[in-house]
Design a protein around this motif. Structure first.
Motif, short mmCIF file in Angstrom:
data_model
loop_
_atom_site.label_atom_id
_atom_site.label_comp_id
_atom_site.label_asym_id
_atom_site.label_seq_id
_atom_site.Cartn_x
_atom_site.Cartn_y
_atom_site.Cartn_z
N VAL A 20 0.82 -1.22 0.00
CA VAL A 20 0.00 0.00 0.00
C VAL A 20 0.85 1.27 0.00
O VAL A 20 0.34 2.35 -0.29
CB VAL A 20 -0.96 0.03 1.22
CG1 VAL A 20 -1.95 -1.10 1.14
CG2 VAL A 20 -0.19 0.00 2.53
N THR A 24 -2.24 3.36 -1.77
CA THR A 24 -3.34 3.91 -0.96
C THR A 24 -2.83 4.60 0.30
O THR A 24 -3.62 5.17 1.05
CB THR A 24 -4.33 2.80 -0.58
OG1 THR A 24 -3.63 1.73 0.07
CG2 THR A 24 -5.04 2.27 -1.81
N SER A 228 -13.57 1.15 -1.88
CA SER A 228 -12.17 0.82 -1.69
C SER A 228 -11.57 0.20 -2.94
O SER A 228 -12.23 -0.59 -3.62
CB SER A 228 -12.02 -0.16 -0.52
OG SER A 228 -10.73 -0.74 -0.53
N ARG A 282 -3.62 0.68 5.65
CA ARG A 282 -3.65 1.96 4.94
C ARG A 282 -3.56 3.13 5.90
O ARG A 282 -3.16 4.23 5.51
CB ARG A 282 -4.94 2.09 4.13
CG ARG A 282 -5.07 1.16 2.94
CD ARG A 282 -6.37 1.40 2.21
NE ARG A 282 -7.54 1.07 3.05
CZ ARG A 282 -8.31 1.95 3.64
NH1 ARG A 282 -8.08 3.26 3.51
NH2 ARG A 282 -9.34 1.55 4.37
#
Length: 317
Positions: A20, A24, A228, A282
Motif C-alpha cells: 500500500v 493507498t 475501496s 492503509r
C-alpha cells in the motif's frame, strides 16, 4: 518471535505488507504506519520491487523507496525487510543478469547493504531454473542477500529448486510466500504445506485477510458496492459460505475480546509451518488489530471450529 524456516531470522509473527505504500498510503501515512507497527513490537516488513507500478504515474519501486527513506530517518534496530524480484517493469523475469541488476536496484532504493529475505516473486519458466537458482545463490555468496525464498511457486517447482540448490551447493530457500487465508485454503494445504514440512520452509502467507474481506467490513453480498480499491477483491468472498466464516470469526473473537481481523490472523498463524502472515494497513488506526492478531492464541476447539466452517469441497460430477 518465530524463526523463518531454517534461517537465522527470528521475527515478530506478523509481517507488515508494503504493497500500500505509494498506492493507498502516501509517504507521510506510510511513515506513520511503519512507526506504529515497530512501536507495537513489529519488526518484519514485506515489499517487492514492483510495488506499486500499477498506479497511474508510478513506475515501480515506490514502496521500497518509502521504506528506505523511513529506515534512514528512523534507524530502527533489528528490522527484517523482505523484497522480491521478477515483476518490476524494468526488471522482468528471473534471468541471472536481471536478478542481479534488480537486487542492486532494490538495495539502492532501500538504502541497505544486504536484503534480509529475497523472493523470486513469480516463477519464470522461460528461464532454466538452474540459472535462476544459481543467480540467487550468487547473491548470497556475494553478500547482497542473506536468505532466498520463493513466492507463487508450485510444490513441484519448489522441490526442483531445492534439488538444484543442493546439487550446486548454493543457498536453499528458507521461506514460501503463498496466497493463503481462511477462505482460500485448499491448494496450499494440499500441496504447499507438505513441501514446506519436507524441507523445513516457513510460510509467510499473503492476502492473509482476503483483500479485506476477513476484517468483517463486508457483511453482505453487496461488497462490490464499496469504494475501496480492494473491494472488488473482497467481493468474490462475500458469498453465503464466506459470511458464515465471518460469523464464526466474530463468535470466536468475542470470546477473547478480539476483532474479526485479529482472529483471522490468529487462525492462520496456528496452521502448520506458518511463520508470519502478511497484512497491510492503509492507516495507523488499522495497525493495532494486526498486532493483536500476532499475539492472540486460540484454543484448539476454536481453531477446529474455524477450520470446519471454512472448509470447502469442490463439487464433483
Amino acid at each position: 518471535m518465530t524463526r523463518i524456516g531454517t534461517s537465522d531470522l527470528d521475527v515478530f509473527p506478523l509481517s507488515l505488507g508494503g504493497n500500500v505504500f505509494g498506492w493507498t498510503a502516501d509517504r507521510d501515512t506510510s511513515f506513520a504506519v511503519l512507526d506504529a507497527f515497530v512501536d507495537g513490537g513489529g519488526d518484519f516488513i514485506d515489499t517487492a520491487d514492483s510495488y506499486s507500478a500499477w498506479v497511474p504515474g508510478n513506475t515501480g519501486g515506490e514502496s521500497e523507496t518509502i521504506i528506505g527513506e523511513w529506515l534512514a530517518a528512523r534507524r530502527p534496530r533489528d528490522v527484517v525487510v523482505a523484497t522480491k524480484v521478477s515483476q518490476h517493469p524494468v526488471f522482468r523475469g528471473l534471468a541471472a543478469a536481471n536478478v542481479r541488476r534488480a537486487a542492486e536496484a532494490s538495495l539502492g532504493r532501500l538504502g541497505v547493504d544486504v536484503i534480509d529475505l529475497y523472493y523470486a516473486h513469480f516463477d519464470d519458466e522461460s528461464v532454466p531454473l538452474e540459472e535462476t537458482v544459481a543467480a540467487f545463490g550468487a547473491l548470497v555468496s556475494d553478500g547482497l542477500v542473506r536468505h532466498v525464498a520463493v513466492s507463487n511457486y508450485t510444490a513441484d517447482r519448489i522441490r526442483e529448486w531445492v534439488g538444484i540448490a543442493r546439487r550446486l551447493g548454493v543457498a536453499e530457500p528458507v521461506a514460501i510466500q503463498p496466497h493463503y487465508n481462511l477462505v482460500h485454503r485448499n491448494d496450499v494445504e494440499e500441496t504447499i504445506i507438505p513441501v514446506a514440512q519436507e524441507f523445513g520452509l516457513g510460510l509467510v502467507p499473503y492476502y492473509s485477510l482476503a483483500s479485506g474481506f476477513l476484517t468483517g467490513k463486508y457483511r453482505s453480498t453487496d461488497a462490490a458496492g464499496h469504494s475501496s480499491p480492494r473491494a472488488a477483491g473482497a467481493a468474490k468472498y462475500a458469498t453465503d459460505h464466506g459470511l458464515r466464516v465471518i460469523d464464526a470469526l466474530q463468535q470466536v473473537g468475542d470470546a477473547h475480546g478480539a476483532s474479526i481481523t485479529a482472529t483471522a490472523l490468529a487462525w492462520l498463524r496456528a496452521q502448520p509451518t506458518v511463520v508470519a502472515p502478511i497484512a497491510s494497513a492503509r492507516t495507523v488506526d488499522q495497525v493495532p488489530d494486526l498486532l493483536a492478531g500476532a499475539r492472540l492464541e486460540l484454543a484448539p476447539d476454536e481453531i477446529e471450529l474455524l477450520s470446519r466452517v471454512s472448509e470447502w469441497t469442490p463439487t464433483t460430477a
